[in-house]
Design a protein around this motif. Sequence first.
Motif, short mmCIF file in Angstrom:
data_model
loop_
_atom_site.label_atom_id
_atom_site.label_comp_id
_atom_site.label_asym_id
_atom_site.label_seq_id
_atom_site.Cartn_x
_atom_site.Cartn_y
_atom_site.Cartn_z
N MET A 89 0.83 -1.22 0.00
CA MET A 89 0.00 0.00 0.00
C MET A 89 0.86 1.26 0.00
O MET A 89 1.89 1.34 0.65
CB MET A 89 -0.88 0.00 1.26
CG MET A 89 -2.17 -0.74 1.08
SD MET A 89 -3.12 0.01 -0.28
CE MET A 89 -3.08 1.72 0.22
N ALA A 90 0.39 2.25 -0.71
CA ALA A 90 1.12 3.52 -0.80
C ALA A 90 0.96 4.30 0.51
O ALA A 90 0.02 4.07 1.28
CB ALA A 90 0.59 4.34 -1.97
N ALA B 252 -11.24 5.15 -9.43
CA ALA B 252 -9.82 4.89 -9.25
C ALA B 252 -9.46 4.93 -7.77
O ALA B 252 -8.62 4.16 -7.31
CB ALA B 252 -9.00 5.92 -10.02
N LEU B 253 -10.10 5.81 -7.04
CA LEU B 253 -9.78 5.94 -5.62
C LEU B 253 -10.04 4.63 -4.89
O LEU B 253 -9.22 4.16 -4.10
CB LEU B 253 -10.60 7.06 -5.00
CG LEU B 253 -10.33 7.33 -3.52
CD1 LEU B 253 -8.85 7.58 -3.30
CD2 LEU B 253 -11.15 8.52 -3.05
N SER C 129 -7.62 1.80 -6.32
CA SER C 129 -6.18 1.96 -6.20
C SER C 129 -5.66 1.47 -4.86
O SER C 129 -4.46 1.55 -4.60
CB SER C 129 -5.78 3.41 -6.42
OG SER C 129 -6.23 4.23 -5.37
N THR C 130 -6.54 0.96 -4.02
CA THR C 130 -6.03 0.42 -2.77
C THR C 130 -5.65 -1.05 -2.93
O THR C 130 -4.93 -1.59 -2.11
CB THR C 130 -7.08 0.56 -1.66
OG1 THR C 130 -8.21 -0.23 -2.01
CG2 THR C 130 -7.49 1.99 -1.49
N THR D 98 -3.48 -3.99 -4.50
CA THR D 98 -2.10 -3.96 -4.98
C THR D 98 -1.83 -5.21 -5.80
O THR D 98 -2.37 -6.27 -5.54
CB THR D 98 -1.08 -3.87 -3.83
OG1 THR D 98 -0.71 -5.20 -3.45
CG2 THR D 98 -1.64 -3.13 -2.64
N ARG E 134 1.63 4.24 -6.25
CA ARG E 134 0.22 3.88 -6.08
C ARG E 134 0.09 2.56 -5.33
O ARG E 134 -0.99 2.01 -5.26
CB ARG E 134 -0.50 3.78 -7.42
CG ARG E 134 -0.57 5.05 -8.28
CD ARG E 134 -1.73 5.94 -7.85
NE ARG E 134 -1.53 6.44 -6.49
CZ ARG E 134 -0.62 7.36 -6.13
NH1 ARG E 134 0.16 7.91 -7.01
NH2 ARG E 134 -0.49 7.73 -4.87
N GLY E 135 1.17 2.02 -4.86
CA GLY E 135 1.08 0.87 -3.98
C GLY E 135 1.26 -0.49 -4.63
O GLY E 135 1.23 -1.50 -3.95
N TYR F 159 -1.30 -2.09 -15.35
CA TYR F 159 -1.79 -1.47 -14.11
C TYR F 159 -3.26 -1.08 -14.25
O TYR F 159 -4.08 -1.38 -13.39
CB TYR F 159 -0.95 -0.24 -13.77
CG TYR F 159 -1.42 0.48 -12.53
CD1 TYR F 159 -1.07 0.03 -11.26
CD2 TYR F 159 -2.23 1.61 -12.62
CE1 TYR F 159 -1.51 0.68 -10.12
CE2 TYR F 159 -2.68 2.26 -11.49
CZ TYR F 159 -2.32 1.80 -10.24
OH TYR F 159 -2.77 2.44 -9.11
N LEU G 119 -7.32 -0.85 -11.99
CA LEU G 119 -8.50 -0.02 -12.25
C LEU G 119 -9.57 -0.77 -13.04
O LEU G 119 -10.66 -0.25 -13.25
CB LEU G 119 -8.09 1.26 -12.98
CG LEU G 119 -7.02 2.10 -12.28
CD1 LEU G 119 -6.76 3.39 -13.05
CD2 LEU G 119 -7.45 2.43 -10.84
#
Lengths: 341, 341
Positions: free
Chosen positions: A1-2, B54-55, B58-59, B61, B93-94, B315, B320
């Motif tokens: 995780m970022a 995306a939010l 994006s968690t 990985t 971005r993790g 990615y 996404l």
Amino acid sequence: MAVTLKQIADAAGVSRGTVDRVINKRGHVRPEVEKRILQIAKDLHYRPNPYGRALVKSTKTSKIGVICQFGETPFMKLVVEGIEQARKEITARGSEVIIKTIDSYDTDRTLTAIDRMLSDGVEGLALTAGPAPELQEKLREVIKSGIPVITFNTDSKESGRLSYVGLENYRAGTVCAGLMGSALRDGGLILPISGYLENYAHSRRMLGFRETIAMQFPSITLLPAELCHDTDAVAEEIVHRALRLNPDIKGIYISGNGQHGVCEALRAEGLAGKICLIVYDLTERNKNELRNGTIDFLIDQNAFEQGYRPAMLLYNLLILGQPPEKEFYFTDIHIMNRFCL
Amino acid sequence: MAVTLKQIADAAGVSRGTVDRVINKRGHVRPEVEKRILQIAKDLHYRPNPYGRALVKSTKTSKIGVICQFGETPFMKLVVEGIEQARKEITARGSEVIIKTIDSYDTDRTLTAIDRMLSDGVEGLALTAGPAPELQEKLREVIKSGIPVITFNTDSKESGRLSYVGLENYRAGTVCAGLMGSALRDGGLILPISGYLENYAHSRRMLGFRETIAMQFPSITLLPAELCHDTDAVAEEIVHRALRLNPDIKGIYISGNGQHGVCEALRAEGLAGKICLIVYDLTERNKNELRNGTIDFLIDQNAFEQGYRPAMLLYNLLILGQPPEKEFYFTDIHIMNRFCL
DNA sequence: TTGAAAGCGATACCAC
DNA sequence: GTGGTATCGCTTTCAA
């Protein structure tokens, strides 16, 4: 995780709000706290999550204005497609793009359009500019009033605009000189044709071409440049006349519009494919002439990008708070021969 | 303000969850409700906010693997810069990017690298492929096991990869033929040089060149293609030998590496700038040779993009959930002469 | 100067 | 099948 703001906050023993103030330089933070937070952010390699930021910011809405001179040319129609695409995307995000095209190079109408946009309440402006002093003066005012300005296709450096998107025109001219040089290894006579003297972009292309030929290709001789007013009929006439006076012309370079007129003239004279012809802009007509061998080289200047990018740059600035990264967004000087199609 | 899921939900008298299920085709919705929601979404011109999506996504990985053959060539070093840039952004971005470069074209070591990546747990794979049957077979397996594969620089169409990022090599060859044709208006003898027969990209470039010269430029004669194994010394020797046998060579086309050797040979023979030389790849050395006139034309294939794009495509897909839009991401066939620098 | 809390739009998950 | 709710990372606002 970022790494997130919260992790920095925890590590520093403060709240996310404080970290936010530091990271985004909003002030109101005790210097020692600020220092500590910056250090931690650095150690943890913190990089703000652009999606989180964008999500918050994208609820703001803005009006963006785009003014496009020379709107009647086939090339500019391609530019407008780019603008329309940007409008679509921006509209979907809740903001607004107003587009105004103006035929030909018309400073007065451009000034009027700017005033109209301002009274419409645009918060950012993109336009094809040019060197007219009234226009530059006007743009300086606009910018001083806090409205960011971006030029595309035709720059206006003295106006203080934020960025320029378009061809590096002088250099494009030098590149064409190089092409002409390698096509005419044994030298010869060249006819250069320009559109309007007032079209800054076209003039720069011509200057780059002439200076490079003169300096680097001594075996090539340049006729005086003719003006065709971006008109096929005039360009056609120019070619016929020039060939009458100089039947041994080996190459033609046209820095503006009127390309099709040149092609017609060459066909009529039975010289299509014999004379090296270099033109600009990947329009449908030019594609055909390239394919059939009348045009030898074509410089494509990525019309779509020239329309799309300026509007997006303004959106990113106004809505997401991200200023352009560069002053110059030069589009590739894309040399094409018929096999590129 | 843009339309949101919630607005649709309110308009339809259902919850956001339901709308989400409809919009993203997750099923478990009564057909009539689904129809109503779709209608409303359409009427309101609903477009999902990519930032919101995306939010959330994006968690997650993932691990992405990139394998790069021909890693020793100057060109591939530029490609690797692109990969590194993608890695930087993706790491921020993790997620994770593992890079493995392999010298030369080596199917066995590539297969080993793939296995290593798989056991490392990568969820997506990008690589320079090639036509080797074992490799294609291996890739088919990988894909069948649910791991998306993207090729770059060198394709492997039969493997079933999702997309290819790179030059349209055959066409690039035809473009070079066109350049040679316009530089040698009076025809002449050409020496074509390739690297390895096994390098699919280079062979395609050679094929496009040869076929186009043969079909479109009857006044140009082609010598048999020589192989220089991507080595300067060999290329140099080839040029010397060829010139001894055919002192009237007018042009040289080299589809792979060894460009510098050709330049050295031409300089030694006092023919730099006299013989039309066309090469690939904008490396520092090639830049210099272009500048000093030894190379006439250079095809730049946007090395950075070839490294950057594949990783980003993976990615976007893995994290996404956005699959690539195209099967072919052809990089521009970017013709350069010395004035482009 | 600082902290706490609400909310951006979309998703995932768990109840019902 | 459907609704409710917590959550993602960040910004903003208001109160302390």
